[in-house]
Write an enzyme that holds these catalytic residues in place. Structure first.
Site, PDB file in Angstrom:
ATOM      1  N   GLY A 110       1.858 -42.422 -63.021  1.00 56.50           N
ATOM      2  CA  GLY A 110       2.034 -40.974 -62.949  1.00 56.50           C
ATOM      3  C   GLY A 110       2.815 -40.531 -61.729  1.00 56.50           C
ATOM      4  O   GLY A 110       3.492 -41.334 -61.091  1.00 56.50           O
TER       5      GLY A 110
ATOM      6  N   HIS B 124      11.156 -43.052 -62.640  1.00 55.43           N
ATOM      7  CA  HIS B 124      10.417 -43.216 -63.906  1.00 55.43           C
ATOM      8  C   HIS B 124      11.239 -42.676 -65.081  1.00 55.43           C
ATOM      9  O   HIS B 124      11.260 -43.270 -66.157  1.00 55.43           O
ATOM     10  CB  HIS B 124       9.095 -42.440 -63.864  1.00 55.43           C
ATOM     11  CG  HIS B 124       8.131 -42.923 -62.837  1.00 55.43           C
ATOM     12  ND1 HIS B 124       7.799 -42.193 -61.731  1.00 55.43           N
ATOM     13  CD2 HIS B 124       7.397 -44.066 -62.767  1.00 55.43           C
ATOM     14  CE1 HIS B 124       6.905 -42.850 -61.009  1.00 55.43           C
ATOM     15  NE2 HIS B 124       6.649 -43.991 -61.617  1.00 55.43           N
TER      16      HIS B 124
ATOM     17  N   ARG C  33       4.993 -43.024 -53.351  1.00 56.94           N
ATOM     18  CA  ARG C  33       4.436 -43.107 -51.987  1.00 56.94           C
ATOM     19  C   ARG C  33       5.347 -42.424 -50.962  1.00 56.94           C
ATOM     20  O   ARG C  33       4.910 -42.158 -49.846  1.00 56.94           O
ATOM     21  CB  ARG C  33       4.168 -44.559 -51.604  1.00 56.94           C
ATOM     22  CG  ARG C  33       3.022 -45.162 -52.410  1.00 56.94           C
ATOM     23  CD  ARG C  33       2.511 -46.480 -51.850  1.00 56.94           C
ATOM     24  NE  ARG C  33       1.228 -46.841 -52.428  1.00 56.94           N
ATOM     25  CZ  ARG C  33       1.059 -47.707 -53.424  1.00 56.94           C
ATOM     26  NH1 ARG C  33       2.097 -48.335 -53.932  1.00 56.94           N
ATOM     27  NH2 ARG C  33      -0.142 -47.955 -53.889  1.00 56.94           N
TER      28      ARG C  33
END
Ligand code: PAF
Length: 284
Positions: free
Chosen positions: A31, A37, A190
């Protein structure tokens, strides 16, 4: 687009699609989706075509986090993830709960015993066992023909490729290129943890790779890995915010460390910026 919570329902839907002759492309994620992504999702669509079905899983897998890692603070935003997936033409998002994936008496894990001992595995000893376990489960639940993994987590992709081969999953793994910010920082959920100073210093990962790559390509002969590592560690440590974890040079297929480094060798590194640990890698 369907949002599926239940593992049983996910598997039923995937098997139904297979019976209809649809090709299934699968993108596993934790997610907090970003451009990286989305590029994997587009690659999956390209692989299965407009008639195929693309499934994205959104699941922050607890077994791949060490006891002192960032499981609790890992960013989660399912609503935003669903909106992005819808926009990309995803057919199903699979977002299961912890208790459905790991019931209290859960006792089966999948482990890869060679490639997972190095680099990330050395710094995060239980990490890859968590990854192979969840990916094997997700493969069984989503029944894909192709699965797309990002080259940003190169070691992970090679370990999953080995699992596919050794456990005979009828799945083709597609390795999709790393997507970078304009200043070269590899996209990662991150990166959200970084304060402005750390964010500015985070460019040192890509700068280090580029510096080593230039040197290796100009040399005309393989260079000693130790000297390159020393130079890379020095460059990283020249930023007060950055603390290197490892710098490795290895064969891209076997992940075996190299003593001498020429073009075609692979380089990977991990760097702490405060509490945040970032990784990057590239072919030299
Ligand atoms: O790369 C990731 O985000 C995770 O390791 C994966 C493959 C989704 C498994 O949890």
């Amino acid at each position: 687009m369907q949002t599926v919570r239940s593992p049983k329902r996910m598997q039923r839907l995937a098997l139904q699609w297979r019976e209809q002759g649809r090709r299934i492309g699968f993108v596993p994620t934790m997610g907090c989706l970003h451009e990286g992504h989305l590029s994997l999702i587009r690659r999956a669509r390209k692989a299965v075509g407009p008639e195929g079905r693309v499934i994205v899983s959104v699941y922050v897998n607890p077994t791949q986090f060490g006891p002192r890692e960032d499981l609790d603070k890992y960013p989660r935003n399912l609503r935003r993830d669903l909106a992005l997936c819808r926009k990309e033409g995803v057919d199903a998002v699979f977002a299961p709960s912890d208790k459905d994936i790991y019931p209290p008496d859960y006792s089966v894990y999948v482990t890869e015993e060679k490639l997972s001992q190095k680099m990330e595995g050395r710094s995060r000893p239980t990490h890859f066992r968590g990854v192979t376990t969840i990916v094997a489960k997700l493969f069984n639940l989503t029944q894909p023909h192709v699965a797309v993994f990002g080259a940003k987590d190169y070691q992970q992709a090679m370990i999953v490729r080995r699992m596919i081969r050794d456990l005979h999953f009828p799945i083709r793994l597609i390795l999709a290129p790393t997507i970078r910010e304009p200043d070269g920082l590899a996209m990662s959920s991150r990166n959200n943890y970084l304060d402005p100073k750390q964010r500015a210093a985070a460019t040192v990962l890509w700068e280090t790779i580029r510096r080593v790559r230039r040197k290796v390509r100009q040399a005309g002969k393989p260079l000693p890995a130790e000297a390159l590592r020393r130079e890379a560690l020095e460059l990283i440590s020249s930023r007060p915010e950055a603390r290197p974890d490892y710098v490795e040079f290895f064969d891209p297929n076997t992940l075996e460390p190299l003593q001498r480094v020429g073009p075609g060798a692979h380089m990977a590194l991990a760097v702490f910026l405060g509490e945040t640990r970032l990784i990057d890698n590239a072919r030299l």
